[in-house]
Design a protein around this motif. Structure first.
Motif, PDB file in Angstrom:
ATOM      1  N   THR A   1       0.791  -1.249  -0.005  1.00  0.00           N
ATOM      2  CA  THR A   1      -0.083  -0.020  -0.082  1.00  0.00           C
ATOM      3  C   THR A   1       0.770   1.201  -0.009  1.00  0.00           C
ATOM      4  O   THR A   1       0.615   2.191  -0.826  1.00  0.00           O
ATOM      5  N   LEU A   2       1.723   1.197   0.635  1.00  0.00           N
ATOM      6  CA  LEU A   2       2.782   2.480   0.829  1.00  0.00           C
ATOM      7  C   LEU A   2       3.457   2.685  -0.474  1.00  0.00           C
ATOM      8  O   LEU A   2       4.090   3.738  -0.481  1.00  0.00           O
ATOM      9  N   ASN A   3       3.875   1.715  -1.140  1.00  0.00           N
ATOM     10  CA  ASN A   3       4.431   1.650  -2.290  1.00  0.00           C
ATOM     11  C   ASN A   3       3.552   2.480  -3.649  1.00  0.00           C
ATOM     12  O   ASN A   3       3.777   2.383  -4.671  1.00  0.00           O
ATOM     13  N   LEU A   4       2.147   2.393  -3.548  1.00  0.00           N
ATOM     14  CA  LEU A   4       1.205   3.138  -4.327  1.00  0.00           C
ATOM     15  C   LEU A   4       0.861   4.552  -3.914  1.00  0.00           C
ATOM     16  O   LEU A   4       1.131   4.961  -2.948  1.00  0.00           O
ATOM     17  N   GLU A   5       0.516   4.993  -5.107  1.00  0.00           N
ATOM     18  CA  GLU A   5      -0.094   6.512  -4.572  1.00  0.00           C
ATOM     19  C   GLU A   5      -1.144   6.340  -3.850  1.00  0.00           C
ATOM     20  O   GLU A   5      -2.181   5.822  -3.826  1.00  0.00           O
ATOM     21  N   PRO A   6      -1.165   7.282  -2.996  1.00  0.00           N
ATOM     22  CA  PRO A   6      -2.608   7.235  -2.070  1.00  0.00           C
ATOM     23  C   PRO A   6      -3.969   7.838  -2.471  1.00  0.00           C
ATOM     24  O   PRO A   6      -3.707   8.671  -3.682  1.00  0.00           O
ATOM     25  N   LYS A   7      -4.944   7.430  -2.092  1.00  0.00           N
ATOM     26  CA  LYS A   7      -6.255   7.756  -2.604  1.00  0.00           C
ATOM     27  C   LYS A   7      -6.796   8.503  -1.458  1.00  0.00           C
ATOM     28  O   LYS A   7      -6.712   8.072  -0.307  1.00  0.00           O
ATOM     29  N   THR A   8      -7.560   9.563  -1.972  1.00  0.00           N
ATOM     30  CA  THR A   8      -8.372  10.397  -0.857  1.00  0.00           C
ATOM     31  C   THR A   8      -9.389   9.582  -0.274  1.00  0.00           C
ATOM     32  O   THR A   8      -9.983   8.808  -0.790  1.00  0.00           O
ATOM     33  N   ASP A   9      -9.192   9.769   1.103  1.00  0.00           N
ATOM     34  CA  ASP A   9     -10.181   9.166   2.037  1.00  0.00           C
ATOM     35  C   ASP A   9      -9.844   7.566   2.436  1.00  0.00           C
ATOM     36  O   ASP A   9      -9.584   7.177   3.494  1.00  0.00           O
ATOM     37  N   ILE A  10      -9.928   6.780   1.590  1.00  0.00           N
ATOM     38  CA  ILE A  10      -9.826   5.243   1.600  1.00  0.00           C
ATOM     39  C   ILE A  10      -8.527   4.859   2.017  1.00  0.00           C
ATOM     40  O   ILE A  10      -8.367   4.112   2.997  1.00  0.00           O
ATOM     41  N   THR A  11      -7.478   5.226   1.678  1.00  0.00           N
ATOM     42  CA  THR A  11      -6.092   4.904   1.776  1.00  0.00           C
ATOM     43  C   THR A  11      -5.752   5.233   3.552  1.00  0.00           C
ATOM     44  O   THR A  11      -5.253   4.432   4.235  1.00  0.00           O
ATOM     45  N   ALA A  12      -6.274   6.523   3.905  1.00  0.00           N
ATOM     46  CA  ALA A  12      -6.088   6.974   5.282  1.00  0.00           C
ATOM     47  C   ALA A  12      -6.677   5.984   6.068  1.00  0.00           C
ATOM     48  O   ALA A  12      -6.290   5.623   7.164  1.00  0.00           O
ATOM     49  N   THR A  13      -7.978   5.880   5.748  1.00  0.00           N
ATOM     50  CA  THR A  13      -8.940   4.955   6.432  1.00  0.00           C
ATOM     51  C   THR A  13      -8.414   3.664   6.619  1.00  0.00           C
ATOM     52  O   THR A  13      -8.509   3.096   7.968  1.00  0.00           O
ATOM     53  N   LEU A  14      -8.098   2.819   5.928  1.00  0.00           N
ATOM     54  CA  LEU A  14      -7.614   1.637   5.819  1.00  0.00           C
ATOM     55  C   LEU A  14      -6.351   1.265   6.776  1.00  0.00           C
ATOM     56  O   LEU A  14      -5.825   0.431   7.418  1.00  0.00           O
ATOM     57  N   ILE A  15      -5.351   2.382   6.417  1.00  0.00           N
ATOM     58  CA  ILE A  15      -4.193   2.171   7.394  1.00  0.00           C
ATOM     59  C   ILE A  15      -4.580   2.510   8.679  1.00  0.00           C
ATOM     60  O   ILE A  15      -3.906   1.919   9.540  1.00  0.00           O
ATOM     61  N   HIS A  16      -5.393   3.474   9.131  1.00  0.00           N
ATOM     62  CA  HIS A  16      -5.579   3.842  10.257  1.00  0.00           C
ATOM     63  C   HIS A  16      -6.232   2.647  11.101  1.00  0.00           C
ATOM     64  O   HIS A  16      -5.799   2.242  12.208  1.00  0.00           O
ATOM     65  N   VAL A  17      -7.219   1.703  10.121  1.00  0.00           N
ATOM     66  CA  VAL A  17      -7.898   0.722  11.024  1.00  0.00           C
ATOM     67  C   VAL A  17      -6.900  -0.431  11.038  1.00  0.00           C
ATOM     68  O   VAL A  17      -6.751  -1.128  12.197  1.00  0.00           O
ATOM     69  N   PHE A  18      -5.736  -0.736  10.034  1.00  0.00           N
ATOM     70  CA  PHE A  18      -5.042  -1.553  10.263  1.00  0.00           C
ATOM     71  C   PHE A  18      -4.155  -1.464  11.342  1.00  0.00           C
ATOM     72  O   PHE A  18      -3.943  -2.407  12.237  1.00  0.00           O
ATOM     73  N   LEU A  19      -3.403  -0.223  11.531  1.00  0.00           N
ATOM     74  CA  LEU A  19      -2.584  -0.019  12.593  1.00  0.00           C
ATOM     75  C   LEU A  19      -3.429   0.069  13.923  1.00  0.00           C
ATOM     76  O   LEU A  19      -2.699  -0.456  14.861  1.00  0.00           O
ATOM     77  N   GLU A  20      -4.659   0.424  14.112  1.00  0.00           N
ATOM     78  CA  GLU A  20      -5.420   0.301  14.981  1.00  0.00           C
ATOM     79  C   GLU A  20      -5.558  -0.995  15.735  1.00  0.00           C
ATOM     80  O   GLU A  20      -5.417  -1.409  16.943  1.00  0.00           O
ATOM     81  N   THR A  21      -5.866  -1.720  14.801  1.00  0.00           N
ATOM     82  CA  THR A  21      -6.038  -3.290  15.026  1.00  0.00           C
ATOM     83  C   THR A  21      -4.769  -4.402  15.101  1.00  0.00           C
ATOM     84  O   THR A  21      -4.821  -4.989  16.080  1.00  0.00           O
ATOM     85  N   ALA A  22      -3.887  -4.065  14.340  1.00  0.00           N
ATOM     86  CA  ALA A  22      -2.990  -5.092  14.094  1.00  0.00           C
ATOM     87  C   ALA A  22      -1.485  -4.306  14.551  1.00  0.00           C
ATOM     88  O   ALA A  22      -0.297  -4.994  14.812  1.00  0.00           O
ATOM     89  N   GLY A  23      -1.502  -3.092  14.821  1.00  0.00           N
ATOM     90  CA  GLY A  23      -0.182  -2.382  15.181  1.00  0.00           C
ATOM     91  C   GLY A  23       0.502  -3.042  16.179  1.00  0.00           C
ATOM     92  O   GLY A  23       1.684  -2.980  16.241  1.00  0.00           O
ATOM     93  N   CYS A  24      -0.066  -3.305  17.229  1.00  0.00           N
ATOM     94  CA  CYS A  24       0.600  -3.737  18.598  1.00  0.00           C
ATOM     95  C   CYS A  24       1.304  -5.039  18.349  1.00  0.00           C
ATOM     96  O   CYS A  24       2.289  -5.297  18.564  1.00  0.00           O
ATOM     97  N   THR A  25       0.511  -5.788  17.670  1.00  0.00           N
ATOM     98  CA  THR A  25       1.071  -7.121  17.354  1.00  0.00           C
ATOM     99  C   THR A  25       2.194  -7.263  16.274  1.00  0.00           C
ATOM    100  O   THR A  25       3.147  -7.876  16.504  1.00  0.00           O
ATOM    101  N   MET A  26       2.098  -6.379  15.463  1.00  0.00           N
ATOM    102  CA  MET A  26       3.212  -6.162  14.472  1.00  0.00           C
ATOM    103  C   MET A  26       4.615  -5.782  15.030  1.00  0.00           C
ATOM    104  O   MET A  26       5.655  -6.034  14.777  1.00  0.00           O
ATOM    105  N   GLN A  27       4.257  -4.401  15.842  1.00  0.00           N
ATOM    106  CA  GLN A  27       5.591  -4.142  16.333  1.00  0.00           C
ATOM    107  C   GLN A  27       6.050  -4.919  17.481  1.00  0.00           C
ATOM    108  O   GLN A  27       7.395  -5.051  17.679  1.00  0.00           O
ATOM    109  N   ASN A  28       5.298  -5.877  18.160  1.00  0.00           N
ATOM    110  CA  ASN A  28       5.896  -6.960  19.056  1.00  0.00           C
ATOM    111  C   ASN A  28       6.776  -8.045  18.415  1.00  0.00           C
ATOM    112  O   ASN A  28       7.723  -8.541  18.754  1.00  0.00           O
ATOM    113  N   VAL A  29       6.179  -8.240  17.092  1.00  0.00           N
ATOM    114  CA  VAL A  29       6.779  -9.186  16.243  1.00  0.00           C
ATOM    115  C   VAL A  29       7.988  -8.620  15.413  1.00  0.00           C
ATOM    116  O   VAL A  29       9.262  -9.257  15.398  1.00  0.00           O
ATOM    117  N   TYR A  30       7.884  -7.707  14.776  1.00  0.00           N
ATOM    118  CA  TYR A  30       8.737  -7.013  13.809  1.00  0.00           C
ATOM    119  C   TYR A  30       9.893  -5.999  14.375  1.00  0.00           C
ATOM    120  O   TYR A  30      10.804  -5.840  13.980  1.00  0.00           O
TER     121      TYR A  30
END
Length: 420
Positions: free
Chosen positions: A335-364
């Motif tokens: 996703t970060l390698n593509l040009e962002p799209k209005t509304d939807i890109t920010a929305t999905l990254i926000h939800v992803f980090l809010e949901t999976a960010g903690c687990t991702m940081q603990n592993v990676y």
């Protein structure tokens, strides 16, 4: 109304008007006296009306089938074009110097990476082939009750999934597992088995995949914590039935192609409705849904997807996740390698980090910190050029909290690995 359906419906409507006039004439005569002639004629008129009703139903069914075929042809055409462009781009990348034609072909990278597109193509191809395996069942009008029972066998347990307790979750899992295995399952006060028809299990499997994605839209978009009880059930069934997982991914991608991620371009001659439908928007009476409603649905679907990535299946499967953190890492970096799209890109990254960010940081660990640093210093300024509304602001606030606290926190509602 589309001319392809307007004309035949209009012809039937004219016939119906004539029949109604004749029936009104008989009704007037019957006010004074009723003879066998009027009785027989009214019976004949009623039979003709029933025939016209069946004719209208057939016109509508045929029209919907043709529309679906047209949409699939459009999608297949786009897929073939993009596959051709990707092959050309791969070949051209090895050639120098670049020409204007080469640069134009290479612009396919603006829409999707080669790895992501390969996944997308494989899953959509699998879905189309799978749906062909139960076409006879769909076409058989004598099996309406069986198909209705299949839908109930899927909908009743899925609608009831919640983290009330482990026994409740186990019960819903067993019912769905048995359904996919062709074993008898309760439907109301009776029982049914998908295996009673040779195409029944394939039909139920696709119904179940679509139903799970729909729960992201209808349930999880309003109740984020519910994502995790669905996630653990999905993973447990996915481990038992890999084809269900492929269908889930295909339907995820159809409902929200940004989960590939792929930024579908508008094809030449494609209508606005067809184009926006391909992006996940819904239409009612020819009117596209409002942007806030669209974003809310996409939020629920992404939260379910993110929950699947970080959840664990039932204990007996020893934590095996067939679509785990590596897929989350792949999605985020793609996703970060593509040009962002209005509304939807920010929305999905926000939800992803809010949901999976903690687990991702603990592993990676440090590698994940580098990704977040890139988002903050490079990607957010890119995003701000096209997006300064609510979705961007919510992502900005989340990242500011991360900078302040030094971490993402575990989402509410996540289930422990030993829950059931």
């Amino acid at each position: 109304m589309d001319e392809n359906i307007k004309k035949p419906i209009g012809e039937v409507s004219q016939k119906l008007k004539m029949l109604i006039l004749e029936m009104e004439d008989i009704t007037k005569k019957c006010k004074t006296s009723v003879s066998n002639v009027e009785v027989q004629k009214s019976t004949d008129l009623l039979a003709q009306m029933v025939v016209l009703k069946d004719e209208v139903q057939k016109i509508i069914i045929d029209y919907n089938k043709q529309k679906e075929i047209h949409l699939k042809e459009q999608q297949n055409k786009l897929v073939k074009e993009m596959q051709s462009n990707l092959s050309a781009a791969t070949s051209i990348s090895k050639q120098e110097p670049s020409t204007p034609e080469n640069i134009s072909i290479a612009k396919i990278d603006k829409f999707v990476s080669k790895a992501s597109f390969r996944i997308y193509s494989e899953m959509q191809g699998f879905l189309l082939n799978h749906q062909k395996t139960y076409t006879d069942l769909l076409a058989d009008q004598n099996l309406k009750q069986f198909k209705f029972d299949c839908k109930k066998a899927v909908n009743i347990p899925v609608n009831a999934i919640s983290a009330v307790n482990s026994n409740h979750l186990q019960d819903k899992y067993i019912k769905l597992s048995n359904l996919l295995a062709g074993k008898p399952v309760p439907v109301g006060e009776s029982q049914m088995s998908a295996a009673k028809h040779p195409q029944g299990i394939a039909y139920c499997m696709d119904l179940l995949a679509k139903k799970f994605i729909l729960q992201g839209d209808l349930t999880i978009s309003s109740n984020p914590e519910a994502a995790f009880c669905y996630g653990t059930i999905i993973l447990s069934l996915w481990n038992e039935c890999p084809d269900l997982g492929k269908l889930l991914l295909a339907h995820f991608h159809k409902q929200c192609p940004y989960l590939v991620p792929i930024h579908l371009p508008k094809a030449i001659g494609e209508t606005d409705e067809d184009y926006y439908t391909s992006l996940g928007y819904q239409y009612v009476d020819g009117v596209v849904e409002k942007q806030d409603k669209f974003l809310k649905r996409m939020t629920g679907i992404m939260r379910l997807y993110s929950a699947i990535i970080i959840s664990k299946p039932k204990k007996s499967q020893k934590g095996l996740n067939p679509h785990g953190l590596t897929q989350g890492w792949r999605w985020l970096t793609a996703t970060l390698n593509l040009e962002p799209k209005t509304d939807i890109t920010a929305t999905l990254i926000h939800v992803f980090l809010e949901t999976a960010g903690c687990t991702m940081q603990n592993v990676y660990k440090n590698e994940f910190k580098k990704i977040i640093a890139f988002i903050i210093t490079v990607y957010m300024p890119m995003l701000k050029k096209i997006d300064s509304g609510g979705p961007y602001t919510r992502l900005e606030v989340l990242l500011q909290e991360y900078q302040s606290k030094g971490q993402f926190f575990e989402p509410s509602g996540i289930l422990p690995a030993t829950y059931w």
